[in-house]
Design a protein around this motif. Sequence first.
Motif, PDB file in Angstrom:
ATOM      1  N   THR A  44      78.642  17.586  58.728  1.00 40.44           N
ATOM      2  CA  THR A  44      78.369  16.891  59.984  1.00 40.44           C
ATOM      3  C   THR A  44      78.287  15.389  59.761  1.00 40.44           C
ATOM      4  N   LEU A  45      77.664  14.973  58.663  1.00 40.46           N
ATOM      5  CA  LEU A  45      77.559  13.545  58.365  1.00 40.46           C
ATOM      6  C   LEU A  45      78.936  12.931  58.152  1.00 40.46           C
ATOM      7  N   VAL A  46      79.823  13.652  57.475  1.00 47.37           N
ATOM      8  CA  VAL A  46      81.179  13.149  57.261  1.00 47.37           C
ATOM      9  C   VAL A  46      81.896  12.997  58.604  1.00 47.37           C
ATOM     10  N   LEU A  47      81.745  14.005  59.475  1.00 44.73           N
ATOM     11  CA  LEU A  47      82.374  13.922  60.792  1.00 44.73           C
ATOM     12  C   LEU A  47      81.824  12.752  61.584  1.00 44.73           C
ATOM     13  N   HIS A  48      80.538  12.495  61.425  1.00 45.46           N
ATOM     14  CA  HIS A  48      79.938  11.357  62.117  1.00 45.46           C
ATOM     15  C   HIS A  48      80.557  10.044  61.639  1.00 45.46           C
ATOM     16  N   LEU A  87      87.057   6.254  64.063  1.00 44.01           N
ATOM     17  CA  LEU A  87      87.993   6.443  65.170  1.00 44.01           C
ATOM     18  C   LEU A  87      87.558   5.682  66.418  1.00 44.01           C
ATOM     19  N   ASN A  88      86.263   5.487  66.585  1.00 43.77           N
ATOM     20  CA  ASN A  88      85.764   4.727  67.730  1.00 43.77           C
ATOM     21  C   ASN A  88      86.138   3.252  67.664  1.00 43.77           C
ATOM     22  N   CYS A  89      86.613   2.805  66.506  1.00 41.25           N
ATOM     23  CA  CYS A  89      87.035   1.410  66.361  1.00 41.25           C
ATOM     24  C   CYS A  89      88.382   1.136  67.022  1.00 41.25           C
ATOM     25  N   GLY A 100      80.008  -0.460  59.836  1.00 37.54           N
ATOM     26  CA  GLY A 100      78.827  -0.657  59.011  1.00 37.54           C
ATOM     27  C   GLY A 100      78.799   0.228  57.785  1.00 37.54           C
ATOM     28  N   LEU A 101      79.885   0.940  57.523  1.00 36.73           N
ATOM     29  CA  LEU A 101      79.956   1.815  56.350  1.00 36.73           C
ATOM     30  C   LEU A 101      80.201   0.992  55.093  1.00 36.73           C
ATOM     31  N   ARG A 144      87.896   5.255  51.521  1.00 40.65           N
ATOM     32  CA  ARG A 144      88.203   6.639  51.158  1.00 40.65           C
ATOM     33  C   ARG A 144      88.480   7.486  52.398  1.00 40.65           C
ATOM     34  N   LEU A 145      87.639   7.344  53.411  1.00 38.75           N
ATOM     35  CA  LEU A 145      87.827   8.133  54.622  1.00 38.75           C
ATOM     36  C   LEU A 145      89.098   7.724  55.368  1.00 38.75           C
ATOM     37  N   VAL A 146      89.382   6.446  55.426  1.00 41.95           N
ATOM     38  CA  VAL A 146      90.599   5.983  56.098  1.00 41.95           C
ATOM     39  C   VAL A 146      91.841   6.501  55.373  1.00 41.95           C
ATOM     40  N   GLN A 147      91.822   6.475  54.040  1.00 41.83           N
ATOM     41  CA  GLN A 147      92.947   7.014  53.270  1.00 41.83           C
ATOM     42  C   GLN A 147      93.151   8.494  53.566  1.00 41.83           C
TER      43      GLN A 147
END
Length: 271
Positions: free
Chosen positions: A12-16, A22-24, A42-43, A50-53
């Motif tokens: 759930t934290l990863v999805l958050h 994506l909200n950007c 703010g990450l 890593r998440l964007v890749q």
Amino acid sequence: MVARHEEGRASTLVLHKITRILNCFSVEAPDPTMRDLVRATGLPQSTCQRLVQDLVYEGFLDRDGDRYRIGISLVRWATPGTLGLDVVRLVKPVLQQLRDETGETACLYVRDGVFRTIVAVAETRHVVMRPFMVGMVMPIHAGAPGKVFLAFDPEARRDLESGELARFTPLTPTSLEELDRQVAVAREQGFYAAFGERHADVGSIAAPVLDHTGELAVVLGLGFPTQRVTERDVERLGPVVARAAAEASERLGYDPALRRLPTAEVAAAEG
């Protein structure tokens, strides 16, 4: 049980975090850089990278140089939702008929501020084509559909007045005065054709689709490579697009006979 709970919480934290990324992306800022994403979410930079890749790898995002856009996978998954819209469902057969009659890609557009977004597409069967996809966002001051929004939606021009008109090619209009001249033509003839305003090798012809109140609902248009359709073809294709838009308007309940009545007669007829 505890392990499964903790694993679910981690997921759930990863999805958050992914949701924050994506909200950007928005109509106003469709292609942020990595620096923009780190600052907006703010990450930690390493986490965001890593998440964007991962999102790019899965097709959620597309990368163009140092900028990112919503990927085709998300657009494709969103398509069933747009097909649930009454307007799209009613007008989709007209798009397909226009595509079959002209051989070119037919699109349906809605406006959001100074941008227009494709909500339905009937894609050309030609091998040589320019991609038009559901979810594509484009400015209203460049290209034929935008001129139609400006001609038939009074709010559209007001939205443009406070911003700068970006130049994409030497043919992009960059002043409100130039746009007003083009809009007057669109309003007079009931359709508009533009060539090379957003991309040098792309043209478009568009016309208004009106709803049952006579107000602009959406814009219907053709998109094509200029190597296949030139300005000489406008005399032939312009009326075809206008007729398709008129048919789409009728599907939305528009009555052209009622439109021509004086206001008082319209009120009496509706009463």
